[in-house]
Design a protein around this motif. Sequence first.
Motif, short mmCIF file in Angstrom:
data_model
loop_
_atom_site.label_atom_id
_atom_site.label_comp_id
_atom_site.label_asym_id
_atom_site.label_seq_id
_atom_site.Cartn_x
_atom_site.Cartn_y
_atom_site.Cartn_z
N VAL A 170 54.42 24.57 1.48
CA VAL A 170 55.59 24.14 2.24
C VAL A 170 56.30 23.04 1.45
N VAL A 171 57.57 23.28 1.18
CA VAL A 171 58.38 22.30 0.46
C VAL A 171 59.47 21.84 1.41
N LYS A 172 59.45 20.57 1.72
CA LYS A 172 60.44 20.01 2.63
C LYS A 172 61.53 19.33 1.83
N GLU A 173 62.75 19.79 2.04
CA GLU A 173 63.88 19.22 1.32
C GLU A 173 64.35 17.97 2.04
N GLU A 174 64.50 16.90 1.29
CA GLU A 174 64.98 15.64 1.88
C GLU A 174 66.49 15.63 1.93
N ALA A 188 63.06 23.20 5.39
CA ALA A 188 61.86 23.40 4.59
C ALA A 188 61.80 24.84 4.11
N THR A 189 61.05 25.04 3.04
CA THR A 189 60.82 26.37 2.51
C THR A 189 59.33 26.63 2.49
N CYS A 230 62.20 26.68 10.30
CA CYS A 230 61.02 25.93 9.86
C CYS A 230 61.33 24.44 9.82
N LYS A 231 60.47 23.63 10.44
CA LYS A 231 60.64 22.17 10.49
C LYS A 231 59.89 21.47 9.36
N GLY A 232 59.07 22.21 8.62
CA GLY A 232 58.33 21.61 7.50
C GLY A 232 57.10 20.84 7.92
N CYS A 233 56.53 21.15 9.07
CA CYS A 233 55.36 20.41 9.55
C CYS A 233 54.10 20.69 8.73
#
Length: 72
Positions: free
Chosen positions: A65-69, A2-3, A48-51
Amino acid sequence: MATVSFREERCKGCELCITVCPEKIIVLADHFNAMGFHPATVVEMDKCKGCAMCARMCPDVVIEVVKEEKQA
Protein backbone atom coordinates in the motif's frame (compact mmCIF):
# COMPACT_ATOMS: atom_id res chain seq x y z
CA MET A 1 -5.39 8.68 -2.10
CA ALA A 2 -3.63 5.35 -1.89
CA THR A 3 -2.55 2.69 -4.33
CA VAL A 4 -2.71 -1.00 -3.48
CA SER A 5 -0.79 -3.58 -5.46
CA PHE A 6 -0.84 -7.35 -5.14
CA ARG A 7 1.91 -9.74 -6.15
CA GLU A 8 -0.69 -11.94 -7.81
CA GLU A 9 1.69 -14.81 -8.53
CA ARG A 10 2.20 -15.31 -4.76
CA CYS A 11 -1.41 -14.78 -3.60
CA LYS A 12 -3.16 -17.95 -2.43
CA GLY A 13 -6.61 -16.38 -2.23
CA CYS A 14 -7.03 -16.88 1.51
CA GLU A 15 -9.43 -13.90 1.67
CA LEU A 16 -8.00 -12.51 4.93
CA CYS A 17 -7.43 -9.14 3.25
CA ILE A 18 -11.04 -9.11 2.08
CA THR A 19 -12.34 -9.60 5.61
CA VAL A 20 -10.36 -6.72 7.14
CA CYS A 21 -10.83 -4.07 4.45
CA PRO A 22 -13.03 -1.37 6.00
CA GLU A 23 -14.05 -0.08 2.56
CA LYS A 24 -14.90 -3.58 1.23
CA ILE A 25 -13.11 -2.94 -2.07
CA ILE A 26 -10.99 -6.12 -2.24
CA VAL A 27 -12.32 -9.12 -4.15
CA LEU A 28 -10.95 -12.31 -5.63
CA ALA A 29 -10.15 -12.00 -9.33
CA ASP A 30 -11.93 -14.13 -11.91
CA HIS A 31 -8.64 -15.46 -13.32
CA PHE A 32 -6.21 -17.95 -11.80
CA ASN A 33 -2.56 -17.30 -10.95
CA ALA A 34 0.26 -19.76 -11.75
CA MET A 35 -0.43 -21.65 -8.49
CA GLY A 36 -4.08 -22.20 -9.44
CA PHE A 37 -5.61 -19.68 -7.00
CA HIS A 38 -7.86 -16.70 -7.60
CA PRO A 39 -5.68 -13.78 -6.46
CA ALA A 40 -7.08 -10.83 -4.54
CA THR A 41 -7.46 -7.49 -6.26
CA VAL A 42 -8.93 -4.04 -5.62
CA VAL A 43 -12.05 -3.11 -7.60
CA GLU A 44 -12.44 0.55 -6.64
CA MET A 45 -8.97 1.98 -6.02
CA ASP A 46 -10.34 5.52 -5.61
CA LYS A 47 -12.15 4.41 -2.43
CA CYS A 48 -8.97 3.12 -0.75
CA LYS A 49 -8.08 5.16 2.35
CA GLY A 50 -4.56 3.71 2.65
CA CYS A 51 -5.09 2.14 6.07
CA ALA A 52 -2.97 -0.90 5.05
CA MET A 53 -5.05 -3.31 7.14
CA CYS A 54 -4.98 -5.67 4.16
CA ALA A 55 -1.18 -5.62 3.97
CA ARG A 56 -0.80 -6.20 7.71
CA MET A 57 -3.18 -9.16 7.59
CA CYS A 58 -1.61 -10.88 4.56
CA PRO A 59 0.33 -13.96 5.73
CA ASP A 60 2.31 -14.10 2.48
CA VAL A 61 3.25 -10.41 2.30
CA VAL A 62 1.87 -9.98 -1.22
CA ILE A 63 0.19 -6.60 -0.68
CA GLU A 64 1.84 -3.20 -0.90
CA VAL A 65 0.00 0.00 0.00
CA VAL A 66 1.44 3.33 -1.10
CA LYS A 67 -0.26 6.37 0.36
CA GLU A 68 0.19 9.55 -1.61
CA GLU A 69 0.67 12.64 0.52
CA LYS A 70 -1.24 15.75 -0.35
CA GLN A 71 0.93 18.62 -1.47
CA ALA A 72 0.18 22.09 -0.18
